[in-house]
Design an enzyme around this catalytic site. Structure first.
Site, PDB file in Angstrom:
ATOM      1  N   PHE A  29       4.838  15.249  -2.165  1.00  0.00           N
ATOM      2  CA  PHE A  29       4.022  14.055  -2.343  1.00  0.00           C
ATOM      3  C   PHE A  29       2.548  14.421  -2.164  1.00  0.00           C
ATOM      4  O   PHE A  29       2.168  15.051  -1.184  1.00  0.00           O
ATOM      5  CB  PHE A  29       4.419  12.948  -1.359  1.00  0.00           C
ATOM      6  CG  PHE A  29       3.693  11.669  -1.657  1.00  0.00           C
ATOM      7  CD1 PHE A  29       4.110  10.850  -2.706  1.00  0.00           C
ATOM      8  CD2 PHE A  29       2.564  11.303  -0.929  1.00  0.00           C
ATOM      9  CE1 PHE A  29       3.409   9.694  -3.024  1.00  0.00           C
ATOM     10  CE2 PHE A  29       1.864  10.135  -1.248  1.00  0.00           C
ATOM     11  CZ  PHE A  29       2.296   9.334  -2.294  1.00  0.00           C
ATOM     12  N   ASP A  89      -1.386  10.764 -14.905  1.00  0.00           N
ATOM     13  CA  ASP A  89      -1.760  11.644 -13.795  1.00  0.00           C
ATOM     14  C   ASP A  89      -0.636  12.611 -13.442  1.00  0.00           C
ATOM     15  O   ASP A  89      -0.851  13.799 -13.264  1.00  0.00           O
ATOM     16  CB  ASP A  89      -2.189  10.828 -12.561  1.00  0.00           C
ATOM     17  CG  ASP A  89      -1.170   9.772 -12.138  1.00  0.00           C
ATOM     18  OD1 ASP A  89      -0.126   9.609 -12.812  1.00  0.00           O
ATOM     19  OD2 ASP A  89      -1.403   9.090 -11.117  1.00  0.00           O
ATOM     20  N   GLY A 139      -3.912   5.840 -11.922  1.00  0.00           N
ATOM     21  CA  GLY A 139      -3.938   7.247 -11.535  1.00  0.00           C
ATOM     22  C   GLY A 139      -4.688   8.193 -12.450  1.00  0.00           C
ATOM     23  O   GLY A 139      -5.235   9.186 -11.999  1.00  0.00           O
ATOM     24  N   ASP A 186       6.842  12.448 -12.612  1.00  0.00           N
ATOM     25  CA  ASP A 186       7.712  12.714 -11.468  1.00  0.00           C
ATOM     26  C   ASP A 186       9.159  12.569 -11.948  1.00  0.00           C
ATOM     27  O   ASP A 186       9.723  13.498 -12.514  1.00  0.00           O
ATOM     28  CB  ASP A 186       7.309  11.720 -10.368  1.00  0.00           C
ATOM     29  CG  ASP A 186       8.073  11.874  -9.083  1.00  0.00           C
ATOM     30  OD1 ASP A 186       8.295  13.003  -8.654  1.00  0.00           O
ATOM     31  OD2 ASP A 186       8.447  10.841  -8.485  1.00  0.00           O
ATOM     32  N   ASP A 213      -2.702   8.145  -5.446  1.00  0.00           N
ATOM     33  CA  ASP A 213      -2.874   7.400  -4.195  1.00  0.00           C
ATOM     34  C   ASP A 213      -1.629   7.392  -3.320  1.00  0.00           C
ATOM     35  O   ASP A 213      -0.521   7.671  -3.787  1.00  0.00           O
ATOM     36  CB  ASP A 213      -3.216   5.940  -4.506  1.00  0.00           C
ATOM     37  CG  ASP A 213      -2.008   5.192  -5.098  1.00  0.00           C
ATOM     38  OD1 ASP A 213      -1.496   5.630  -6.138  1.00  0.00           O
ATOM     39  OD2 ASP A 213      -1.562   4.199  -4.495  1.00  0.00           O
ATOM     40  N   ARG A 222      -7.192   7.960  -3.368  1.00  0.00           N
ATOM     41  CA  ARG A 222      -7.382   8.168  -4.808  1.00  0.00           C
ATOM     42  C   ARG A 222      -8.651   8.935  -5.167  1.00  0.00           C
ATOM     43  O   ARG A 222      -8.703   9.609  -6.179  1.00  0.00           O
ATOM     44  CB  ARG A 222      -7.517   6.791  -5.463  1.00  0.00           C
ATOM     45  CG  ARG A 222      -6.551   6.538  -6.568  1.00  0.00           C
ATOM     46  CD  ARG A 222      -6.901   5.239  -7.248  1.00  0.00           C
ATOM     47  NE  ARG A 222      -5.919   4.186  -7.046  1.00  0.00           N
ATOM     48  CZ  ARG A 222      -4.676   4.223  -7.479  1.00  0.00           C
ATOM     49  NH1 ARG A 222      -4.226   5.266  -8.133  1.00  0.00           N
ATOM     50  NH2 ARG A 222      -3.862   3.222  -7.257  1.00  0.00           N
TER      51      ARG A 222
HETATM   52  P1  IMP Z   1       7.736   8.502 -12.504  1.00  0.00           P
HETATM   53  O1  IMP Z   1       7.953   7.241 -13.278  1.00  0.00           O
HETATM   54  O2  IMP Z   1       8.788   8.699 -11.446  1.00  0.00           O
HETATM   55  O3  IMP Z   1       7.577   9.726 -13.366  1.00  0.00           O
HETATM   56  O4  IMP Z   1       6.448   8.305 -11.657  1.00  0.00           O
HETATM   57  C1  IMP Z   1       5.211   8.376 -12.195  1.00  0.00           C
HETATM   58  C2  IMP Z   1       4.185   7.644 -11.374  1.00  0.00           C
HETATM   59  O5  IMP Z   1       4.475   7.693  -9.970  1.00  0.00           O
HETATM   60  C3  IMP Z   1       2.854   8.316 -11.531  1.00  0.00           C
HETATM   61  O6  IMP Z   1       2.119   7.712 -12.552  1.00  0.00           O
HETATM   62  C4  IMP Z   1       2.198   8.124 -10.185  1.00  0.00           C
HETATM   63  O7  IMP Z   1       1.466   6.927 -10.206  1.00  0.00           O
HETATM   64  C5  IMP Z   1       3.343   7.985  -9.207  1.00  0.00           C
HETATM   65  N1  IMP Z   1       3.554   9.251  -8.463  1.00  0.00           N
HETATM   66  C6  IMP Z   1       4.500  10.190  -8.690  1.00  0.00           C
HETATM   67  N2  IMP Z   1       4.405  11.206  -7.831  1.00  0.00           N
HETATM   68  C7  IMP Z   1       3.358  10.912  -7.015  1.00  0.00           C
HETATM   69  C8  IMP Z   1       2.736  11.607  -5.909  1.00  0.00           C
HETATM   70  O8  IMP Z   1       3.115  12.708  -5.477  1.00  0.00           O
HETATM   71  N3  IMP Z   1       1.660  10.966  -5.348  1.00  0.00           N
HETATM   72  C9  IMP Z   1       1.199   9.763  -5.784  1.00  0.00           C
HETATM   73  N4  IMP Z   1       1.744   9.095  -6.810  1.00  0.00           N
HETATM   74  C10 IMP Z   1       2.815   9.661  -7.426  1.00  0.00           C
HETATM   75 MG    MG Z   2       0.315   6.803 -12.597  1.00  0.00          MG
END
Ligand code: IMP
Ligand code: MG
Length: 179
Positions: free
Chosen positions: A156, A104, A49, A107, A163, A169
């Protein structure tokens, strides 16, 4: 720039323009330069990402620094699995180094919490997190990114590296899911 795009079975609408994204990255670069000039940091860019964010950020930096890539995965479709998989670890020595993670989006924070702990165990002296995007309302752990490009609601999105099931992407702008 298109106002709406289709990615696989979903429809997305324009959310952040390339111009806004680039401005936010310029501001991150300014803060990193201010805080870390002379520290010869090692940037660890998180694939897939962060590739566009990384390339744009590097254009702003001139002081000596190094860049390596690593790859982790936790998302499937539009949801986090809550489990992080290490696909490609950092192979260079990070012992005693100032490390800046380039991500990137943060979340739930699960991925970055996991990666930061790994780097700590590997002996990094200082670990900072720079993320292009941050969804504070989705955060489920005690993580505070040091450099944030833009804070966004828990929607999202695709584009600029992000992606939906490996598609979308390469859009230069960022689009959000149409409900
Ligand atoms: P986390 O571990 O929940 O913080 O998620 C982080 C990863 O989830 C990021 O590096 C992204 O690859 C993916 N991600 C989180 N939110 C989105 C989104 O809205 N669109 C696409 N990928 C996301
Ligand atoms: Mg990522």
């Amino acid at each position: 720039m298109k106002k709406r795009v289709c990615v696989k079975d979903k429809e997305f609408e324009l959310f952040l323009s390339e111009e806004e994204i680039k401005r936010a990255i310029g501001e991150i670069a300014f803060r990193i330069k201010r805080d870390l000039s002379g520290a010869h940091p090692l940037f660890v860019s998180i694939l897939n990402g962060a590739f566009m964010f990384t390339a744009e950020l590097m254009r702003h930096l001139d002081a000596p620094h190094d860049l390596v890539f690593a790859r982790y995965s936790s998302y499937r479709g539009m949801e986090t699995t809550g489990k992080v998989i290490e696909i490609m670890p950092v192979t260079t020595s990070i012992k005693g180094r100032t490390v800046i993670l380039l991500e990137d989006i943060v979340d739930t924070g699960t991925t970055m919490q996991y990666v930061m702990e790994k780097l700590r165990q590997a002996g990094a002296e200082d670990i900072r997190l720079a993320t292009l995007l941050f969804k504070p309302a989705a955060l489920r752990c005690n993580l505070r990114p040091d450099y944030v490009g833009l804070e966004i609601p828990p929607v999202f999105i695709v584009g600029y590296g992000l992606d939906y099931n490996e598609s979308g992407r390469t859009f230069k702008d960022i689009y959000r899911l149409v409900k």
